[in-house]
Design a protein around this motif. Structure first.
Motif, PDB file in Angstrom:
ATOM      1  N   PHE A 403      35.699  46.459  26.770  1.00  0.00           N
ATOM      2  CA  PHE A 403      34.341  46.037  27.043  1.00  0.00           C
ATOM      3  C   PHE A 403      34.266  45.834  28.550  1.00  0.00           C
ATOM      4  N   SER A 404      33.101  46.071  29.105  1.00  0.00           N
ATOM      5  CA  SER A 404      32.962  45.925  30.552  1.00  0.00           C
ATOM      6  C   SER A 404      32.963  44.450  30.892  1.00  0.00           C
ATOM      7  N   VAL A 405      34.030  43.974  31.467  1.00  0.00           N
ATOM      8  CA  VAL A 405      34.192  42.572  31.845  1.00  0.00           C
ATOM      9  C   VAL A 405      34.674  42.519  33.275  1.00  0.00           C
ATOM     10  N   SER A 406      34.090  41.640  34.038  1.00  0.00           N
ATOM     11  CA  SER A 406      34.494  41.541  35.439  1.00  0.00           C
ATOM     12  C   SER A 406      35.557  40.478  35.613  1.00  0.00           C
ATOM     13  N   ASN A 407      36.192  40.480  36.771  1.00  0.00           N
ATOM     14  CA  ASN A 407      37.196  39.480  37.118  1.00  0.00           C
ATOM     15  C   ASN A 407      36.592  38.077  37.145  1.00  0.00           C
ATOM     16  N   ASP A 408      35.250  37.985  37.309  1.00  0.00           N
ATOM     17  CA  ASP A 408      34.571  36.690  37.448  1.00  0.00           C
ATOM     18  C   ASP A 408      33.898  36.223  36.158  1.00  0.00           C
ATOM     19  N   GLU A 409      34.119  36.910  35.042  1.00  0.00           N
ATOM     20  CA  GLU A 409      33.459  36.554  33.784  1.00  0.00           C
ATOM     21  C   GLU A 409      33.851  35.139  33.353  1.00  0.00           C
ATOM     22  N   THR A 410      32.841  34.311  33.008  1.00  0.00           N
ATOM     23  CA  THR A 410      33.104  32.922  32.607  1.00  0.00           C
ATOM     24  C   THR A 410      32.482  32.571  31.258  1.00  0.00           C
ATOM     25  N   ALA A 411      31.720  33.495  30.653  1.00  0.00           N
ATOM     26  CA  ALA A 411      31.024  33.187  29.402  1.00  0.00           C
ATOM     27  C   ALA A 411      32.001  33.102  28.239  1.00  0.00           C
ATOM     28  N   ASP A 412      31.881  32.038  27.436  1.00  0.00           N
ATOM     29  CA  ASP A 412      32.734  31.880  26.256  1.00  0.00           C
ATOM     30  C   ASP A 412      32.204  32.655  25.062  1.00  0.00           C
ATOM     31  N   LYS A 461      41.697  36.069  45.524  1.00  0.00           N
ATOM     32  CA  LYS A 461      41.137  37.154  46.336  1.00  0.00           C
ATOM     33  C   LYS A 461      42.184  38.194  46.701  1.00  0.00           C
ATOM     34  N   ASP A 462      43.379  37.743  47.066  1.00  0.00           N
ATOM     35  CA  ASP A 462      44.441  38.683  47.465  1.00  0.00           C
ATOM     36  C   ASP A 462      44.872  39.560  46.291  1.00  0.00           C
ATOM     37  N   ASP A 463      45.121  38.923  45.158  1.00  0.00           N
ATOM     38  CA  ASP A 463      45.552  39.706  43.988  1.00  0.00           C
ATOM     39  C   ASP A 463      44.451  40.644  43.515  1.00  0.00           C
ATOM     40  N   TYR A 464      43.206  40.193  43.615  1.00  0.00           N
ATOM     41  CA  TYR A 464      42.098  41.048  43.190  1.00  0.00           C
ATOM     42  C   TYR A 464      42.032  42.308  44.060  1.00  0.00           C
ATOM     43  N   GLU A 465      42.259  42.154  45.361  1.00  0.00           N
ATOM     44  CA  GLU A 465      42.294  43.321  46.254  1.00  0.00           C
ATOM     45  C   GLU A 465      43.423  44.265  45.869  1.00  0.00           C
ATOM     46  N   ARG A 466      44.575  43.709  45.532  1.00  0.00           N
ATOM     47  CA  ARG A 466      45.713  44.551  45.133  1.00  0.00           C
ATOM     48  C   ARG A 466      45.408  45.304  43.844  1.00  0.00           C
ATOM     49  N   VAL A 467      44.846  44.573  42.853  1.00  0.00           N
ATOM     50  CA  VAL A 467      44.561  45.183  41.557  1.00  0.00           C
ATOM     51  C   VAL A 467      43.564  46.328  41.703  1.00  0.00           C
ATOM     52  N   LEU A 523      59.275  47.894  36.943  1.00  0.00           N
ATOM     53  CA  LEU A 523      57.975  48.569  36.947  1.00  0.00           C
ATOM     54  C   LEU A 523      56.855  47.618  36.518  1.00  0.00           C
ATOM     55  N   LYS A 524      57.166  46.342  36.386  1.00  0.00           N
ATOM     56  CA  LYS A 524      56.199  45.401  35.815  1.00  0.00           C
ATOM     57  C   LYS A 524      55.169  44.849  36.795  1.00  0.00           C
ATOM     58  N   PRO A 525      55.514  44.490  38.034  1.00  0.00           N
ATOM     59  CA  PRO A 525      54.510  43.875  38.910  1.00  0.00           C
ATOM     60  C   PRO A 525      53.258  44.736  39.050  1.00  0.00           C
ATOM     61  N   PHE A 526      52.111  44.128  38.750  1.00  0.00           N
ATOM     62  CA  PHE A 526      50.801  44.777  38.840  1.00  0.00           C
ATOM     63  C   PHE A 526      50.763  46.078  38.030  1.00  0.00           C
ATOM     64  N   GLY A 527      51.419  46.064  36.869  1.00  0.00           N
ATOM     65  CA  GLY A 527      51.446  47.246  36.020  1.00  0.00           C
ATOM     66  C   GLY A 527      50.219  47.336  35.124  1.00  0.00           C
ATOM     67  N   ARG A 528      49.746  48.572  34.927  1.00  0.00           N
ATOM     68  CA  ARG A 528      48.596  48.807  34.042  1.00  0.00           C
ATOM     69  C   ARG A 528      49.069  49.200  32.646  1.00  0.00           C
ATOM     70  N   ASP A 553      41.459  50.500  32.737  1.00  0.00           N
ATOM     71  CA  ASP A 553      40.534  51.075  33.717  1.00  0.00           C
ATOM     72  C   ASP A 553      39.543  50.069  34.291  1.00  0.00           C
ATOM     73  N   GLN A 554      39.920  48.784  34.279  1.00  0.00           N
ATOM     74  CA  GLN A 554      39.104  47.767  34.944  1.00  0.00           C
ATOM     75  C   GLN A 554      39.991  46.937  35.857  1.00  0.00           C
ATOM     76  N   ALA A 555      39.400  46.379  36.910  1.00  0.00           N
ATOM     77  CA  ALA A 555      40.154  45.636  37.918  1.00  0.00           C
ATOM     78  C   ALA A 555      40.311  44.178  37.489  1.00  0.00           C
ATOM     79  N   ARG A 556      41.098  43.971  36.479  1.00  0.00           N
ATOM     80  CA  ARG A 556      41.311  42.626  35.937  1.00  0.00           C
ATOM     81  C   ARG A 556      42.507  42.633  35.008  1.00  0.00           C
TER      82      ARG A 556
END
Length: 660
Positions: A403-412, A461-467, A523-528, A553-556
């Motif tokens: 489902f399309s979910v952003s890194n900032d999603e807060t809805a329960d 912010k840093d990890d989000y840029e990396r992802v 191969l685990k760090p920041f693995g998809r 396929d989403q940045a999260r």
């Protein structure tokens, strides 16, 4: 039954001789004389071999277990005759000792080596074995049982007991989770929400045991049908003693006990006996992810002592059935001594026992997740079998629905954005009624039809840029970031010929911990994750620094709900607490479909539908997870018996026709 068997010489020094029943004498083609033998096992000869390490229990030195292990031996190995008597497994230890007083040894259960099983001897497969002992059924009421109760220890958010209830009801046994205990406040809230009729206690399990023990003392002190006994204690009400007239009813039954005040949440309502005690004692001290675990003496680690507490409660309550879950490392660390302890303790308590490993992916989940499950059953009951897999863990799988979910999603709570496209999606979206989940009684649970907890841990912010820079492709990880090279030894390193790229904050794009983790070979760090792969296991943390947890396929990272789906929790199951706590609850839980399969096996055993079957496994029905069948069952459960039979008959046809 008395057996005259032989004692055979042990080749090892200072070791007791072997014990076996000779079934045949013969002469070999080499002219030498031999005998065929069926072996008995002492406790120290079985999987509970290091019993001397266990200080809180012992095994009767006269007790042995009959195995189906057979082989041929040289006649010169025979040392002497031994008198062994077979005794009823339902007798207590004192009665067994009296029956076997004149015998050298006695046996009351069989031992199956490949399945680590100690079980009543109900039927022997060899007509020449001399065994005809058939344990009586406890009563007709057991076979006709339709309801049972569960006490869930270390319950977490409720994965194990939920699954047991969902599976048992399909076999005709309605199990009610009457009590649950967990120290974590957020898990307690989650359990309370999803099981509102359960008495859920937020406390240490060892404190719960102390309360039970104090309660027992009070019961012994105050429960008297009549106060004819001059030593009976007077009843106290409001701190004042009240004398009761001769012949008057004093107290027939205690239904609640309070401590620390009169608040409802500090009262324990323990009406009725516990039929099933289940739980997964904390495993942090055993897990291979714990670099500080005590490998030599794991039971000296306080983190592992909860297994002792769990068994203490088994000893105190004597439930009909026990089911304990733990990580697979319980059978590996220090030669599996903690797993051996748990099995040994149950056998010493005169429980039939069976220990084995189950893989979540074999029961329809897109994760591997291997866990140990230990069954226990009183001698008066039938020991449950393990359910055979329903899925190929290698072929079947994939990441949860996107489902399309952003890194900032807060809805329960959110709405479903697409229709269910796969059988797994249709299954996981079923309502409580369709799942035959009676946690809310006959009422529909709140928020059904909504997508709950579909929100990820917000990356900094840093990890989000990396992802965002990790490619959307299979196998992508930090090694795909600019400047990373991989040597012939599979060690990642930074290209010394280019300037290391930096983030907006000035920190390096490729963090040092990613390059140094597992000496640069991981191969685990920041693995998809990828759509056609299974997840190794659902962890309790959602940080991408040392585990593969990025959405394909989403940045999260995966959301709480996606992890819950990987664990098989129905979509209506809500988690409580801060976002990190919700991940922890889901990661610590028993995978619901695995517990559901075990619940079906439990119901079969509880109702004695598997007695007399020498196969140690059961086959789950073909319609076990069939969505159309489950919806028909839901309609049938609220209709009359005749209508239900017609509904189920039609559902069987639909299921066999593949018309889902």
């Amino acid at each position: 039954m008395t057996w005259r068997v032989r004692r055979m010489r042990n080749a090892g020094e200072n070791l007791p001789d072997y014990i076996g029943r000779i079934t045949e004498f013969f002469e070999g083609v080499d002219g030498r004389r031999y005998f065929a033998c069926r072996w008995f096992f002492r406790p120290q000869d079985t999987v509970i071999s290091n019993t001397k390490l266990f200080k809180d229990h012992t095994h009767d030195p006269k007790r042995v277990f009959l195995s189906d292990e057979r082989n041929d031996n040289d006649l010169d190995c025979i040392v002497s005759k031994v008198k062994i008597i077979q005794v009823d497994p339902k007798l207590d230890q004192e009665a067994k000792a009296q029956v076997a007083a004149d015998a050298d040894l006695y046996f009351d259960m069989s031992y199956t080596v490949p399945y680590s099983t100690f079980e009543n001897i109900t039927l022997d497969i060899n007509e020449n074995s001399g065994i005809s002992f058939d344990a009586e059924a406890n009563s007709e009421s057991d076979a006709a049982a339709t309801k049972a109760t569960i006490l869930d220890l270390y319950s977490g958010c409720g994965g194990m007991s939920t699954g047991l209830c969902l599976g048992a009801v399909i076999a005709g046994l309605q199990i009610e989770t009457r009590w649950a205990v967990d120290l974590n406040t957020n898990a307690w809230e989650s359990f309370k929400y999803n099981h509102p009729i359960t008495e859920v206690r937020n406390e240490k399990v060892e404190d719960f045991l102390l309360l039970l023990q104090e309660w027992s003392v009070l019961c012994d002190k105050y429960i008297h049908k009549h106060n004819d006994d001059a030593s009976a204690s007077p009843l106290k009400v409001g701190g004042e003693e009240h004398e009761l007239g001769k012949g008057k009813l004093v107290i027939d039954k205690l239904t609640a006990i309070c401590y620390g005040g009169a608040k409802r949440e500090k009262c324990i309502y323990f009406k009725g006996d516990v039929d099933v005690l289940c739980g997964g004692p904390p495993c942090q001290g055993l897990s291979g992810n714990n670099r500080h675990r005590k490998c030599d003496k794991p039971l000296d680690d306080d983190k592992n002592r909860q297994i002792v507490t769990f068994m203490d409660i088994v000893s105190f309550l004597k439930p009909k059935y026990v089911l304990m879950e733990n990580v697979a490392d319980i059978l590996k660390l220090n030669g599996g001594s903690v797993g051996r302890y748990a099995l040994s303790r149950l056998v010493a308590l005169n429980y039939q026992s069976r220990m084995g490993l189950m893989v979540a992916g074999c029961y329809g989940l897109p994760q591997f997740r291997m866990r140990m499950f230990l069954w226990g059953a009183l001698p008066t009951m039938v020991l449950p079998k393990y359910p055979l897999p329903t899925h190929d863990v290698v072929v079947h799988g994939g990441a949860p629905s996107a489902f399309s979910v952003s890194n900032d999603e807060t809805a329960d709570e959110t709405m479903y954005s697409v229709k269910a496209e796969t059988e797994f999606q249709r299954y996981i979206r079923l309502s409580r009624k369709e799942m035959l989940d009676y946690s809310f009684g006959d009422n529909k649970g709140p928020s059904e039809g909504m997508l709950l907890d579909h929100r990820p841990l917000k990356l900094n912010k840093d990890d989000y840029e990396r992802v965002k820079q990790i490619p959307h492709q299979k196998g992508a990880n930090f090694r795909n970031l600019t400047g990373v090279k991989v040597g012939q030894d599979n060690v990642a390193y930074m290209d010394p010929t280019v300037k290391p790229p930096c983030l907006e904050s000035g920190k390096p794009l490729v963090p040092y911990y990613a390059l140094s983790f597992m000496h640069g070979k991981s191969l685990k760090p920041f693995g998809r994750l990828w759509w056609d792969e299974t997840v190794p296991t659902v962890f309790t943390r959602a940080e991408p620094h040392n585990q593969i947890i990025l959405h394909p396929d989403q940045a999260r990272v995966l959301t709480v709900r996606e992890n819950a789906r990987l664990q098989g929790f129905p979509d209506y199951y809500r988690m409580y607490g801060p976002i990190k706590e919700r991940y922890m609850q889901v990661g610590n839980a028993v995978a619901v479909p695995v517990a559901r399969a075990l619940g079906y096996a439990l119901a079969q055993a509880f109702q004695r539908k598997t007695e007399g079957n020498n196969n140690l496994m059961i086959v789950l029905p073909g319609s076990f997870s069939d969505v159309a069948m489950m919806r028909v069952r839901a309609r049938a459960s609220s209709s009359g018996a005749e209508a239900a039979a017609k509904e189920l008959e039609g559902a069987s046809y639909l299921s066999s026709s593949g018309n889902n």
